[in-house]
Design an enzyme around this catalytic site. Structure first.
Site, short mmCIF file in Angstrom:
data_model
loop_
_atom_site.label_atom_id
_atom_site.label_comp_id
_atom_site.label_asym_id
_atom_site.label_seq_id
_atom_site.Cartn_x
_atom_site.Cartn_y
_atom_site.Cartn_z
N CYS A 90 38.91 -29.08 -33.22
CA CYS A 90 38.03 -27.51 -33.57
C CYS A 90 38.68 -26.87 -33.29
O CYS A 90 40.32 -26.76 -33.80
CB CYS A 90 36.85 -28.18 -32.28
SG CYS A 90 36.26 -25.91 -32.74
N HIS A 91 39.01 -26.00 -32.35
CA HIS A 91 40.12 -25.27 -32.69
C HIS A 91 41.35 -25.51 -31.68
O HIS A 91 42.54 -24.48 -31.32
CB HIS A 91 39.57 -23.88 -32.00
CG HIS A 91 39.18 -23.46 -32.30
ND1 HIS A 91 37.92 -23.27 -32.02
CD2 HIS A 91 39.33 -21.88 -33.92
CE1 HIS A 91 37.34 -22.11 -33.76
NE2 HIS A 91 37.81 -21.52 -34.26
N GLY A 92 40.70 -26.47 -31.06
CA GLY A 92 42.44 -27.02 -30.21
C GLY A 92 43.84 -27.39 -31.13
O GLY A 92 44.88 -27.08 -30.88
N ALA A 93 43.41 -27.74 -32.94
CA ALA A 93 44.83 -27.25 -33.50
C ALA A 93 45.57 -26.06 -34.00
O ALA A 93 46.45 -26.14 -33.50
CB ALA A 93 44.19 -27.24 -35.19
N GLN A 94 45.50 -25.00 -32.79
CA GLN A 94 45.71 -23.71 -32.49
C GLN A 94 46.99 -24.24 -31.80
O GLN A 94 48.49 -23.53 -32.31
CB GLN A 94 44.76 -22.55 -32.65
CG GLN A 94 44.02 -22.15 -33.00
CD GLN A 94 42.80 -20.71 -33.28
OE1 GLN A 94 42.29 -21.58 -31.89
NE2 GLN A 94 42.78 -20.15 -33.06
#
Length: 174
Positions: free
Chosen positions: A101-105
């Site tokens: 999910c937003h871990g890619a940030q």
């Protein structure tokens, strides 16, 4: 085999608890690192105790890095440079980094996406592409040592890919 999960308050509850317990079931020693080694609370209230501070974690002690989503990755990249450094160290070593999910940030801030194929939550697609990666709208994308997923519904396929990847990795030397 040892896995390290990095997070802070505001994580997506299932994106932390699912890999935390499933990796343990698979026989991995799982540690949870937070900015201050204190317990953290997820978006819907799951509380998890930390094992160590992110600044005390070292890439050479772990075989896998897990970055759950939610609001936590944004906060980590803004407030915990050591988390960004840890992602870089794992990537430089070619060790698996599992992000959902937003871990890619956190991967974006670590500048490890150039020329890679990844996925993440749809709202950060442009951020991923601006970081030089090709965004693929699939439940799980594996590109070398990066294993990424979009959201909680993708967790089973993602974790299967993670477990497959760590099984072929040599154990860290003692």
């Amino acid at each position: 085999m040892k896995a390290l999960i990095v997070t802070t308050d505001g994580f997506e509850d299932s994106e932390l608890t699912y890999p935390y317990y499933r990796l343990q079931e698979a026989g991995l020693d799982v540690a949870l690192a937070t900015p201050d080694s204190e317990s953290v609370t997820g978006k819907i209230g799951e509380e998890m105790d930390a094992d160590l501070a992110i600044s005390d974690a070292s890439e050479d002690e772990y075989d896998l890095l897990v970055v759950p989503g939610g609001h936590a990755p944004e906060d980590l990249r803004l407030e915990a440079e050591e988390a960004v450094d840890l992602v870089r160290e794992f990537d430089d070593a070619g060790k698996p980094i599992a992000s959902v999910c937003h871990g890619a940030q956190l991967l974006i801030s670590a500048d490890v996406l150039e020329g890679r194929e990844v996925t993440g939550y749809w709202s950060i697609r442009v951020d991923i592409e601006n970081a030089g990666a090709t965004f693929r709208d699939e439940e799980c994308v594996v590109d070398e040592n990066l294993i990424t997923a979009r959201y909680p519904d993708d967790l089973p396929a993602w974790l299967s890919a993670v477990l497959e990847r760590v099984e072929v990795q040599p154990a860290a030397a003692d």
